[in-house]
Design a protein around this motif. Structure first.
Motif, PDB file in Angstrom:
ATOM      1  N   ILE A   1     -16.669   4.106  -0.081  1.00 24.08           N
ATOM      2  CA  ILE A   1     -15.932   4.544  -1.324  1.00 24.08           C
ATOM      3  C   ILE A   1     -14.686   3.697  -1.374  1.00 24.08           C
ATOM      4  CG2 ILE A   1     -15.526   6.050  -2.965  1.00 24.08           C
ATOM      5  CD1 ILE A   1     -18.488   5.827  -2.338  1.00 24.08           C
ATOM      6  N   HIS A   2     -14.764   2.712  -2.308  1.00 22.46           N
ATOM      7  CA  HIS A   2     -13.320   1.866  -2.685  1.00 22.46           C
ATOM      8  C   HIS A   2     -12.518   2.453  -3.766  1.00 22.46           C
ATOM      9  CE1 HIS A   2     -10.887  -1.535  -4.082  1.00 22.46           C
ATOM     10  NE2 HIS A   2     -10.296  -1.587  -2.683  1.00 22.46           N
ATOM     11  N   ALA A   3     -11.391   3.047  -3.541  1.00 20.67           N
ATOM     12  CA  ALA A   3     -10.395   3.430  -4.781  1.00 20.67           C
ATOM     13  C   ALA A   3     -10.190   2.169  -5.224  1.00 20.67           C
ATOM     14  CB  ALA A   3      -9.697   4.589  -4.289  1.00 20.67           C
TER      15      ALA A   3
ATOM     16  N   VAL B   1      -3.999   7.506  -3.914  1.00 20.70           N
ATOM     17  CA  VAL B   1      -4.493   6.089  -3.304  1.00 20.70           C
ATOM     18  C   VAL B   1      -5.298   5.138  -3.920  1.00 20.70           C
ATOM     19  CG1 VAL B   1      -5.929   5.319  -1.123  1.00 20.70           C
ATOM     20  CG2 VAL B   1      -4.583   7.565  -1.017  1.00 20.70           C
ATOM     21  N   ARG B   2      -4.916   3.970  -4.213  1.00 19.67           N
ATOM     22  CA  ARG B   2      -5.503   2.926  -4.941  1.00 19.67           C
ATOM     23  C   ARG B   2      -5.476   1.757  -4.345  1.00 19.67           C
ATOM     24  NH1 ARG B   2      -2.981   5.144 -10.125  1.00 19.67           N
ATOM     25  NH2 ARG B   2      -1.497   3.414  -9.840  1.00 19.67           N
ATOM     26  N   GLY B   3      -6.738   0.879  -4.321  1.00 18.66           N
ATOM     27  CA  GLY B   3      -6.730  -0.435  -3.602  1.00 18.66           C
ATOM     28  C   GLY B   3      -6.952  -0.079  -2.010  1.00 18.66           C
ATOM     29  N   ALA B   4      -7.912   0.667  -1.962  1.00 15.88           N
ATOM     30  CA  ALA B   4      -8.228   1.128  -0.276  1.00 15.88           C
ATOM     31  C   ALA B   4      -9.605   1.958  -0.282  1.00 15.88           C
ATOM     32  CB  ALA B   4      -7.268   1.861   0.219  1.00 15.88           C
ATOM     33  N   ILE B   5     -10.305   1.584   0.774  1.00 13.32           N
ATOM     34  CA  ILE B   5     -11.435   2.538   0.912  1.00 13.32           C
ATOM     35  C   ILE B   5     -10.835   3.784   1.703  1.00 13.32           C
ATOM     36  CG2 ILE B   5     -13.361   2.828   2.537  1.00 13.32           C
ATOM     37  CD1 ILE B   5     -13.620  -0.429   2.627  1.00 13.32           C
ATOM     38  N   ILE B   6     -11.424   4.906   1.031  1.00 13.40           N
ATOM     39  CA  ILE B   6     -11.025   6.050   1.178  1.00 13.40           C
ATOM     40  C   ILE B   6     -12.040   7.071   2.097  1.00 13.40           C
ATOM     41  CG2 ILE B   6      -9.364   6.226  -0.567  1.00 13.40           C
ATOM     42  CD1 ILE B   6     -11.541   7.888  -2.296  1.00 13.40           C
TER      43      ILE B   6
ATOM     44  N   HIS C   1      -7.386   7.972   7.409  1.00 14.48           N
ATOM     45  CA  HIS C   1      -6.346   6.987   6.812  1.00 14.48           C
ATOM     46  C   HIS C   1      -7.203   5.970   6.044  1.00 14.48           C
ATOM     47  CE1 HIS C   1      -3.327   8.877   9.327  1.00 14.48           C
ATOM     48  NE2 HIS C   1      -3.980   8.670  10.437  1.00 14.48           N
ATOM     49  N   PRO C   2      -6.843   5.677   4.928  1.00 14.38           N
ATOM     50  CA  PRO C   2      -7.567   4.522   3.897  1.00 14.38           C
ATOM     51  C   PRO C   2      -7.286   3.425   4.730  1.00 14.38           C
ATOM     52  CG  PRO C   2      -6.110   6.067   2.541  1.00 14.38           C
ATOM     53  CD  PRO C   2      -5.712   6.591   4.079  1.00 14.38           C
ATOM     54  N   ILE C   3      -8.159   2.404   4.247  1.00 13.74           N
ATOM     55  CA  ILE C   3      -8.067   1.033   4.812  1.00 13.74           C
ATOM     56  C   ILE C   3      -7.707   0.044   3.475  1.00 13.74           C
ATOM     57  CG2 ILE C   3      -9.334  -1.095   5.727  1.00 13.74           C
ATOM     58  CD1 ILE C   3     -11.345   1.047   7.064  1.00 13.74           C
ATOM     59  N   PRO C   4      -6.620  -0.328   3.515  1.00 12.07           N
ATOM     60  CA  PRO C   4      -6.189  -1.099   1.995  1.00 12.07           C
ATOM     61  C   PRO C   4      -7.079  -2.496   2.116  1.00 12.07           C
ATOM     62  CG  PRO C   4      -4.217  -0.405   3.437  1.00 12.07           C
ATOM     63  CD  PRO C   4      -5.637  -0.171   4.309  1.00 12.07           C
ATOM     64  N   MET C   5      -7.668  -2.808   1.002  1.00 12.39           N
ATOM     65  CA  MET C   5      -8.232  -4.048   0.735  1.00 12.39           C
ATOM     66  C   MET C   5      -8.570  -4.329  -0.874  1.00 12.39           C
ATOM     67  SD  MET C   5     -12.217  -3.449   2.355  1.00 12.39           S
ATOM     68  CE  MET C   5     -12.633  -5.021   1.822  1.00 12.39           C
ATOM     69  N   ARG C   6      -9.088  -5.363  -1.165  1.00 18.04           N
ATOM     70  CA  ARG C   6      -9.364  -5.581  -2.550  1.00 18.04           C
ATOM     71  C   ARG C   6     -10.864  -5.172  -2.585  1.00 18.04           C
ATOM     72  NH1 ARG C   6      -6.753 -10.616  -5.143  1.00 18.04           N
ATOM     73  NH2 ARG C   6      -8.344 -10.351  -6.523  1.00 18.04           N
TER      74      ARG C   6
END
Length: 138
Positions: free
Chosen positions: A38-40, A65-70, A111-116
């Motif tokens: 799930i990517h925010a 949190v935005r722009g990351a897998i949560i 910890h979220p994983i930032p990505m597009r």
């Protein structure tokens, strides 16, 4: 593993508040069933204040949190509205139009994983798959 970009606060609700249906205008899952990251998305939802099944209060962390897998959830079904497997709606999170993607077993990441993100149900790059596996989420 596939991924799905969902606007906040809906992504947060899938991972932390028991949102077990993602409402879409069409079936983006096809025949795929299995784990979905799930990517925010970067852009917040504009419809959340008007319809929030958990009462009037949306927690502030739901927007943060935005722009990351949560987190990761299991995609277990996809059906058009009106073909629910039992009488009535399949979930309190269901809307009356489009397609219901039914989710279960949501697991947050510490910890979220930032990505597009991307449109539809998309494939994760191998480095992100490895990171999810190392975190025990894959």
């Amino acid at each position: 593993m596939r991924a799905m970009t969902v606007r906040q606060p809906w992504a947060w609700a899938i991972i932390h508040a028991g949102k077990d249906v993602e409402n879409r205008s069409r079936n983006i899952a096809g025949a795929y069933r299995g784990p979905v990251a799930i990517h925010a998305g970067l852009t917040p939802a504009t419809d959340a204040q008007g319809w929030w099944p958990l009462g009037d209060f949306i927690p502030s962390e739901a927007w943060r949190v935005r722009g990351a897998i949560i987190g990761v959830a299991d995609l277990v079904d996809s059906h058009p509205v009106g073909t629910e497997p039992r009488d009535g709606w399949c979930s309190r999170w269901s809307l009356g139009t489009g397609q219901h993607l039914v989710l279960a077993n949501a697991r947050p990441l510490a910890h979220p994983i930032p990505m597009r993100g991307a449109l539809g149900l998309w494939r994760l790059p191998s480095d992100v798959l490895l990171e999810l596996a190392n975190r025990g989420a894959a």
